[in-house]
Structures are given as structure tokens and as C-alpha cells.
Design a protein around this motif. Structure first.
Motif, short mmCIF file in Angstrom:
data_model
loop_
_atom_site.label_atom_id
_atom_site.label_comp_id
_atom_site.label_asym_id
_atom_site.label_seq_id
_atom_site.Cartn_x
_atom_site.Cartn_y
_atom_site.Cartn_z
N MET A 1 0.94 -1.14 -0.08
CA MET A 1 -0.03 0.04 0.06
C MET A 1 0.68 1.08 -0.06
SD MET A 1 -3.11 -1.05 -0.05
CE MET A 1 -4.22 0.56 0.48
N GLU B 1 1.55 6.24 4.19
CA GLU B 1 0.44 6.96 4.89
C GLU B 1 0.84 8.46 5.06
OE1 GLU B 1 -2.85 6.63 5.97
OE2 GLU B 1 -2.59 4.63 6.73
N ASP C 1 -6.81 6.72 8.18
CA ASP C 1 -6.11 6.45 7.03
C ASP C 1 -6.05 7.26 5.86
OD1 ASP C 1 -4.82 4.67 5.24
OD2 ASP C 1 -6.46 3.06 5.10
N TYR C 2 -5.01 7.73 5.59
CA TYR C 2 -4.96 8.82 4.14
C TYR C 2 -3.62 8.60 3.66
CZ TYR C 2 -4.99 13.38 2.06
OH TYR C 2 -4.95 14.35 0.92
N ARG C 3 -3.70 8.15 2.53
CA ARG C 3 -2.15 7.52 1.89
C ARG C 3 -1.97 8.45 0.52
NH1 ARG C 3 -0.76 2.68 3.85
NH2 ARG C 3 -2.46 1.88 5.12
N ARG D 1 -1.46 8.90 -3.35
CA ARG D 1 -2.30 8.48 -4.45
C ARG D 1 -1.65 7.54 -5.29
NH1 ARG D 1 -0.28 13.00 -3.39
NH2 ARG D 1 1.28 13.59 -5.11
N ASP E 1 -7.78 0.55 -3.85
CA ASP E 1 -7.33 1.42 -2.70
C ASP E 1 -8.77 1.82 -2.00
OD1 ASP E 1 -4.99 0.75 -3.15
OD2 ASP E 1 -4.50 2.99 -4.18
N GLN E 2 -9.68 2.05 -2.87
CA GLN E 2 -11.07 2.70 -2.01
C GLN E 2 -11.60 1.72 -1.45
OE1 GLN E 2 -14.61 3.80 -4.37
NE2 GLN E 2 -14.66 5.53 -3.30
N LYS F 1 -9.99 -0.70 0.03
CA LYS F 1 -9.23 -1.19 1.19
C LYS F 1 -9.06 -0.15 2.29
CE LYS F 1 -6.05 -4.59 -0.92
NZ LYS F 1 -4.87 -4.65 -1.68
N THR F 2 -9.38 1.06 1.83
CA THR F 2 -8.87 2.05 2.79
C THR F 2 -9.66 1.96 4.04
OG1 THR F 2 -8.72 4.36 3.44
CG2 THR F 2 -10.75 3.78 1.96
N ARG G 1 -10.70 4.04 5.88
CA ARG G 1 -11.81 5.00 6.22
C ARG G 1 -13.20 4.26 6.01
NH1 ARG G 1 -8.64 8.43 2.98
NH2 ARG G 1 -9.65 8.67 1.03
N GLN G 2 -13.08 2.95 5.30
CA GLN G 2 -14.32 2.08 5.07
C GLN G 2 -14.74 1.68 6.65
OE1 GLN G 2 -16.23 2.37 2.65
NE2 GLN G 2 -14.95 2.44 0.85
#
Ligand SMILES: [Ca+2]
Ligand SMILES: [Ca+2]
Lengths: 445, 158, 445
Positions: free
Chosen positions: A60, A63, A83-85, A87, A96-97, A99-100, A102-103
């Protein structure tokens, strides 16, 4: 030897298969247009520049909120603090969406608007009307909509059909939230010297809404296809996905738009309440289109595709490099046709611009952290909500501007002076907030 | 040679009725010779810069700036001839000289005349006005190297 | 008429009179070069743009410190708070200097360095050695040196001989303080991508000092002749006129140079003590050369003369327009040779840049005024010098940066991002100073 090459190149568009509006699988298109498809696939390659992309060997991307802890603190109370990585290439957008972390908080189905080849699903949701479908999508949870997407067949990241009309291969935009947003902009009177077709439309009878696919020039389309996603937005559960351009594209225009917005339930617009300070603040997301709009390149008709998808020679023909990536990995094609300086010199210019921006960004961040400290202190000393109101308001303003430039992905390059101006304002507001927090006793409310 | 040219050009200035003809004649007579254009000193910077450009072995002024169908060529010559020579005589044109929109389109056609095979993929998407990929947007320097205008001194000459 | 024009172009340098190093009267040179002289004389015409020049009908240019009262307050304790006006054409430089009310305070003879055709006087003072003469000049009062100048014959503003070698008409620099300054820069290791001849010299054996007249390219000379005067300086009675480039040309490089300077008497360098706050601060003067050095034009080899003295065609010959003035009065020649946009569009671009800079400048000024208020308050509340030290230090930093951009005359145009960055830093320092002044009780010293 021109003649020989003529023969070799005569018919590049022999179609081996028919493609339709529902063909989201790029592989099928790739049968007709193998050169573009080959480069498209390369977006799965990991690349890295000083500030761009992701090139670590990790699975990934790095971060961001660990590299810059002030980001984490700025977002406390919001999923971005989890979580903010960095791009990376288009190939990863869906993964990536999914897996984040943020989900781990509830996210709306609208998230898919920019992370998947979503149009068939919108049409399904809206019984054939994609706009209606999009407007419904926010009511679904991300998980539910994602499931529907996967059930409809293979789910793909942004694909050929999202940017190309399948019969002529002309560029076109598809995303309903973008179309609504750009129409809002056209309907306003905000100056848009970089979008001449909007000016032209404004001079007309305005019977039909402005529509890029009808009105925009090809040069403009080379930016607008990207502006479907690389923009600031609201995307959560209270109202449909919104692109906030009704007052213009500048940082303060967008701020005004949000400030004047209310949710359908009548409450005043904000993205989240800051966990420490309690300020109701805004979140800025990747405003590449908005910032580019303020720069000299936009004004000169230089579009995203010019730098991020430059032409490349492939045998006897020239095609657009569909390996969308940092132009710094490709300076000769991306910059040197227009700028006759050595690659090294061009790289040094970009670095000078980015370095100035980076230093000012870090300075601004320190100011915001100092302000948060000051509010903490005031709270401990017993300051009331009323007494903190002004300081919080400053935080909202400062944080909005700081985030606008931090979340924008060119480290100031897309509009260097404008970025520095925005950060200058941000510092001012953060420090004023600090002063007000120190002075909370003097604030009579 | 210079004698002939000079008289051709002096002829140009005689009267509206005939100068257009003379100008066109004079040019077609020696139309492959860039010197003809530059004989008019106003065109000197363009000649100089063309000589330093990537195309100076590949294309002459007329290859890029005049249409190549028979009729269009003469119309353009007459039109340009009138504008250039009145401009020159009365010294009342905008400086730096800038290409007109009409001539931009001629230029574009000429790029394609030579390069169409290579750029087929991009031009097939459409070449109507709003849909054109103007080559000069990226390849501004092909004919004249750096921008010339009134003629900038060389960067490094002392 | 081709033939006539050709002949006309053959020998533009027929000399009708000989001119020498001592001929400061431009009229004489004008006999040989009437075209240049004709345009040179036009610098006496009043012109005005939004931010440039002076175009009022008054005899004297408008008073800056009245238009922007914060300037006056920032300069309290220094002559600039008495009288500080808009600049105007070269024709007025001597007259404006003689008339300024700053002359009601003692001024040094070195002032003439940039306001008169001074070289013969320097040679006289130095017994033939102009550098020695210059180094003596600060010991004279302005009045005394001015008197000597007038007694030597007619006194002239900057004249042909100041920029041209009289035998070949090549560009050359003459001003000793400039030569010392640029040598200091060459001797340092500060990066100067816009001055390739300095890099070249640095790679050589360095046996002889760098000298523009020997080493610089023609393009560079087209900027360096202006850099003789359009620069930051120290010019008062404590030491010879100094151009502070020993650490580089950036705002913080110059600040470091001053911070590390001591006067011959051993005291720490500063320009004046601020009347209200007591802070020992710096004064920035017209750093056009320094700011231009940070911009993209300088890096691209675009010199002052390209924009402020563009070539104009006069029949078959090309001459440099010696009517040195705002390029905005002359966009077609000054800009369109390089930028193919309409005059209107170019003007709009400059205006966008200047407007951003102007707004940020005013914002920064408000921050500095707030800081001054805070120090006033702290003093009234009984803060000691020790307790105000940090706040004063912030004032010095903030004011230096604010003044750097306010005193620079392009309203940010010469280097837009850099200007905004500098102002961003200035706001930050001013507001930090404000915080520290409020917190004076907390500062333990
Ligand atoms: Ca947002
Ligand atoms: Ca100074």
C-alpha cells in the motif's frame, strides 16, 4: 522516409470488435486500440517523484498522516485521520478505495462515482436515467452499491467508455455530478478566462444548459474529462454528491458556496466537528481542476492531458500516452515541446516551485497546530463555546485553505502564486485564531 | 537577380489594380526562394529564425504559409500580397507581426499535408474548428525556432 | 521604399562628434545617436498604470505614505516616514532626490551613486580611482557632494556614459558599489542559475575577481546595467554604500547578511530603531534585481531591457527604446515578441498577478499594524525590554519581508510565487510577534 511510413500507417482504426456504452472492460477496447490500451495498463506500475505518486515496495502507498502528523491532528474527528495515503496509478483506484480503513466508518455509495466505471450501474439505479441514478446513490451504503457493481459483472477502475464516445472515439464527459457542477459554474457569473466555451455559451440564449459534450472545444475537453474526478466535493450521507462551483472556482468562492449551503434537513453545512476544538470545519479534497484553473497554463490553453498524457511516438503514428502519471517522469514529452530548456533545467524549475510551496505549507501547518494548542489551553482554562466562537471560525477558514493546498496533488505547481497566496491567508487566519484563543477572556459574548 | 526582384517589388507599389498581380507573379516566379520573402526586410527575422529551425531543410516559407491547391494558392497570394505590401508601404501594421487566423488554418493544413500519416490517430477524432488539434499549440517552434517577433538578440552572443 | 531603407540601415553609427568618459551630458551623445536620445528624453513624460509610475497632474508624484498610512507607521523613526513618493521617469531622478523632505535629515553623499551621472566626481574624489572616490563619498554630506557635482558643470541624471563604453557603445557597468556587490555574490556559493557567467567564473581559477564587463554575456548585461541601482542597499553615514549580496540574493540571504554585519564601530547592524516599539529594524529599498532574480523570466534569460527597453523598429533599423518605463504602456513590443496572446489578455494576466499580490500585501500590513498595537499595549501594561525582545525580533523579521515586497516596484510581477511566499512568511512573523506581545507576562527572561 515519409512515403514508406504513409503506407504502414494508413488505417489505424480498423475495428476488430464493436464496443458499446455498456462495455466497461478496457480489454475489449484494447483489441481495437492496442497502443492506447498498452499504455493504459501501465498505470499499474509503481512510480515515485519527490512529491508525486507512490513508489515504495510496500503493497500500500505510504501513509500521509504518519509522514505529516499535523494532517492527522487536523482531521481528528473525521475518517481521514484514520487512514490517508499517497495516491497512485489509475489501475488501483477501486482497490485502494475498497481497502482504505476510512471504510471502517460508514461511507456513501457515491464514493464509487470517481473510483469505478460506474455509468451502467447509475443507469440501472435510475431506470435508464443515469443522473437520477447518481442522485439515488448517496442513499446506499458503499458496501451495498459496491456489491451491486460487482454483481453486474467485473468491476473496473476508470475505463475507456468513461472518457470516449464509443462510435467516434471523441472525448466526452459522463459523470452526472460533474455535469451538474459545471452547469452551476456556467450559470454563475464567475470569470472563467480559461474556459472560453463557457463565455460563449453565456453570451447565447441559454435555452439549453451548458454541456461540455456539446459546447466545449477539444482543448477544453482535454481538461474536463479529468475534472470529472480531480475536484473538491461533498460525498457523504446527507445529500447527493455535490461539486461546489456555483460561485466560482477560487478557494474563497468554494468556501462561500459551502458557507451558504444548508443540508436538506435545514442545518448549516459542514463536513465534521473537530474533535479537539469543536470547530465545525470543511474538508478539501484534491482540487486539481480548481487550482489548475487559477494558473497560467490553464489560461494559456494547456490542458491536463497535455502534461499527463502527452503524445508519444509509436512506430509511424503518434498516440496519447494513456499511462497517466507524473509529468516529471516524462519531461521530454510532457514539457519540452513547449519549453525549450534542458530536462535538468525544467526539473529544477519545478523543484524550485514545489520547494517554496512545501516550506510554506509546513509553516502554515505549524501555525494551525499552534492555534489548536491555544484553543486546548483556553478550554482547559474554562473558555465557553461563546468565547471560542471567533477562534473556531478562524480555524475553519485557516484549515480550509491549508487543506486545499495540502490535498491538491501538484505541491503548488498547477498555480504557484495562487497556492502561496492561499497559504498566506491560511497562516494569517490560524495565527489570528491563536490570538483570539489566548484572549478568550477578552471576548465578550 | 536583385535587380529583377527590386523591380518586381517596386512594381508592386504602383497601383491597386496591378500590384496584386505583380506581387503574385513575382512570388510564383521565384516562389521556392525564401529570400524573396525576406527581401522585404520586415520578414528578415522570420528568415533568420527559419534558417535555425528544424525545418529549414524540410520546408520553405511557401510550403507552410501558402495553400497548395491551385486556386486557393492564388487567392491567398493576392490577399496576402495586398495586405503585406500596403502594410509595408504605409508601415501601419501591428508589431510584432502576428499570424492571422485565416493563415493559421492554412498553416495547419500544411502541417497535415506532410504529417498526416503520423497524426492520423489524433486528427481522425475531428478537425472541425472547435475540434482541431492545432499543431502549433505544442510545436510553435518548428518553423522559426524561438519566438522571433522583432527579432531578439541571440542569448549568448557577447 | 526598400532601397532607401536598406541604405539607411548600413551605417547607423556615423559619428558626428567624439564622446569621452567625462561626457555626462546626453545631448552630446544624442548628436551621434539621435534615435536613442529622442526616446531617452521621453523619460520626462508623466505616465501612470494601476501600480506603476506617476501620472498625476501635480508637480510631485503622489505620497505613498499618505495612500498607505501603514507605511508611515512602519517607518516611524526614520526619514521615510517624512516623505516617500511614487517613482517616476529617469529624467527626474536627481531633482526628486534634491527635493525630497527626507533631506531634512542628514543624508550621506553616497545617495548620488544612483541618482546622478556621478563617475567623474568619484574619479575626482579618488584622485583618478573611482572606487576609492566612492568609498570616500559617504563621509560627505549630501549637500556638500551635491554642491561639488554642480560645480563640476551641469549635473545630470543617469546618462549614456553610465551604461555604455563610449568607443564601442557596448554595455558596461560603472558603479563601484555594484561591482563590489556582484563580486561578493560571485565569491559566495549561492546558486545563481540566472547568471551563467558567474557559474562559469566560479569554475575557473578565480585569479581575477569576477567582473561583469569582462565576464558577463550580453543578455546578462541587459540586466546588470539596471542592477547598478534597482537594488537593496545600505546608504548612510556609518559605512560606505553596501550592496548586501554576500550570502545570495533571496530575502533571507540578504537578511542573514545584514544580521551578520557589524558597523565599523563594532555595533550590530540595523537601519533604525522603530519609534513606537523600539525594535531595531531593517529598511528594504527597491530590490527589483533581487526579486527578478527569483523569477521565471530571469531563469529564462529575459532581462530588464527586454521588457523595459524593448526593441522598436525605426525604418530598417532596430533600436532599443530608451524611454525606460512600465512595460504595460507598451505591451505589444515588451511582451508580444515572446507571448502570443492579445494585448488585452496579457494585461489581464499581469493584473491578476498584481491583484493577488496587492491583496496579500495589504493583509500582511494589517498583521504588522496589529503587532505594533500589541507591543504598544504591552508597553503600557509595563512590559520590560527583556520581555519584549522576542516580539521585537519578530517585528524585525516581519517588517523586513513586508517592506521587501512593498518597496519592490513591480507589485509582485517580477517573481509572483516568491513574492507571495515572502508575504506569507511576513504574516506569520507579524502574528507570532502579536502573540508574544500579548503574552509578555509569560516570557521569562
Ligand atoms: Ca470537500
Ligand atoms: Ca536597505
Amino acid at each position: 522516409n515519409i512515403h514508406e511510413k504513409k503506407i504502414e500507417a494508413i488505417n489505424p482504426y480498423v475495428r476488430l470488435v464493436e464496443v458499446t456504452e455498456d462495455d466497461t472492460d478496457p480489454e475489449k477496447w484494447g483489441i481495437n486500440w492496442p497502443r492506447e490500451y498498452d499504455s493504459y495498463k501501465k498505470t499499474a506500475i509503481a512510480t515515485k517523484t519527490r512529491f508525486g505518486g507512490h513508489g515504495g515496495s510496500e503493497a500500500m502507498p505510504a501513509e500521509k498522516i504518519e509522514r505529516d502528523p499535523w494532517l492527522k491532528r487536523m482531521f481528528l474527528g473525521y475518517a481521514f485521520s484514520i487512514d490517508y495515503r499517497d495516491r497512485r496509478g489509475h489501475a488501483y483506484m477501486l482497490e485502494d478505495q475498497e481497502k482504505t480503513l476510512r471504510q471502517t466508518k460508514p461511507q456513501s455509495g457515491s464514493c464509487l462515482h470517481c473510483h469505478a466505471s460506474i455509468m451502467p450501474l447509475y443507469r440501472k439505479l435510475g431506470n435508464g436515467d443515469a443522473t437520477k441514478g447518481m442522485e439515488e446513490s448517496y442513499k446506499y451504503s458503499y458496501q451495498d452499491l459496491s456489491k451491486m457493481l460487482h454483481e453486474m459483472g467485473k468491476a473496473f477502475p476508470v475505463s475507456c467508455v468513461d472518457c470516449h464516445e464509443h462510435k467516434t472515439m471523441q472525448l466526452r464527459v459522463t459523470r452526472p455530478a460533474f455535469i451538474a457542477g459545471i452547469q452551476r459554474l456556467a450559470d454563475s457569473s464567475a470569470p472563467v478566462p480559461h474556459l472560453p466555451s463557457v463565455d460563449l455559451w453565456r453570451q447565447g440564449d441559454r435555452k439549453q444548459k451548458y454541456h461540455p459534450n456539446m459546447d466545449a472545444s477539444r482543448t477544453e475537453m482535454r481538461a474536463l474529462v479529468c475534472a470529472q474526478c480531480h475536484v473538491e466535493y461533498y460525498c457523504a450521507g446527507k445529500q447527493p454528491l455535490t461539486f461546489p462551483w456555483g460561485d466560482g472556482l477560487k478557494v474563497e468562492d468554494v468556501e462561500r458556496f459551502w458557507n451558504n449551503s444548508t443540508f436538506p434537513d435545514g442545518t448549516h453545512f459542514y463536513d465534521f466537528a473537530h474533535e479537539e476544538s469543536g470547530a465545525k470545519v470543511l474538508k478539501a479534497q484534491h482540487p486539481e481542476f480548481e487550482l489548475w484553473s487559477q494558473g497560467i497554463h490553464a489560461r494559456s490553453g494547456v490542458a491536463c492531458a497535455d502534461c499527463h498524457m502527452p503524445y508519444m511516438r509509436d512506430g509511424a503514428t503518434k498516440v496519447s500516452d494513456h499511462w497517466v502519471r507524473s509529468p516529471l517522469l516524462n519531461i521530454s514529452r510532457a514539457c519540452q515541446t513547449c519549453h525549450k530548456f534542458s530536462e535538468q533545467e525544467i526539473a529544477a524549475r519545478v523543484d524550485a516551485i514545489q520547494e517554496r510551496n512545501y516550506q510554506l505549507l509546513q509553516r502554515t501547518a505549524r501555525a494551525l497546530m499552534d492555534q489548536l494548542d491555544a484553543i486546548e489551553k483556553a478550554k482547559k482554562e474554562g473558555a465557553s463555546d461563546n468565547q471560542l466562537e471567533k477562534a473556531r471560525d478562524f480555524q475553519r477558514k485557516a484549515q480550509w485553505r491549508l487543506d486545499f493546498i495540502a490535498a491538491e496533488n501538484s505541491m503548488g505547481f498547477h498555480a504557484p502564486q495562487e497556492s502561496a497566496r492561499i497559504l498566506g491567508e491560511a497562516v494569517d487566519y490560524a495565527r489570528q485564531g491563536q490570538v483570539d484563543a489566548f484572549n478568550w477572556r477578552g471576548v465578550d459574548n | 537577380m536583385t535587380q529583377i526582384l527590386t523591380s518586381v517589388f517596386v512594381g508592386i507599389f504602383i497601383g491597386v489594380g496591378i500590384y496584386t498581380f505583380h506581387y503574385a507573379e513575382g512570388l510564383s516566379y521565384v516562389s521556392t526562394e525564401p529570400q524573396v520573402c525576406a527581401n522585404c526586410h520586415i520578414m528578415r527575422p522570420q528568415l533568420d529564425s527559419w534558417q535555425k529551425s528544424s525545418h529549414h531543410k524540410a520546408a520553405l516559407c511557401v510550403d507552410c504559409h501558402l495553400p497548395h491547391d491551385f486556386i486557393g494558392k492564388y487567392i491567398a497570394k493576392a490577399d496576402n500580397g495586398r495586405r503585406h505590401s500596403t502594410g509595408f508601404t504605409f508601415q501601419n501594421f501591428h508589431e510584432p507581426i502576428t499570424i492571422t487566423e485565416k493563415d493559421s488554418r492554412i498553416l495547419q493544413k500544411n502541417c497535415l499535408r506532410c504529417h498526416e500519416p503520423m497524426v492520423q490517430d489524433l486528427v481522425m477524432i475531428g478537425q472541425t474548428d472547435s475540434n482541431t488539434t492545432y499543431c502549433v499549440r505544442c510545436h510553435e517552434g518548428v518553423g522559426h525556432g524561438e519566438r522571433v517577433g522583432l527579432g531578439r538578440m541571440d542569448k549568448n552572443d557577447k
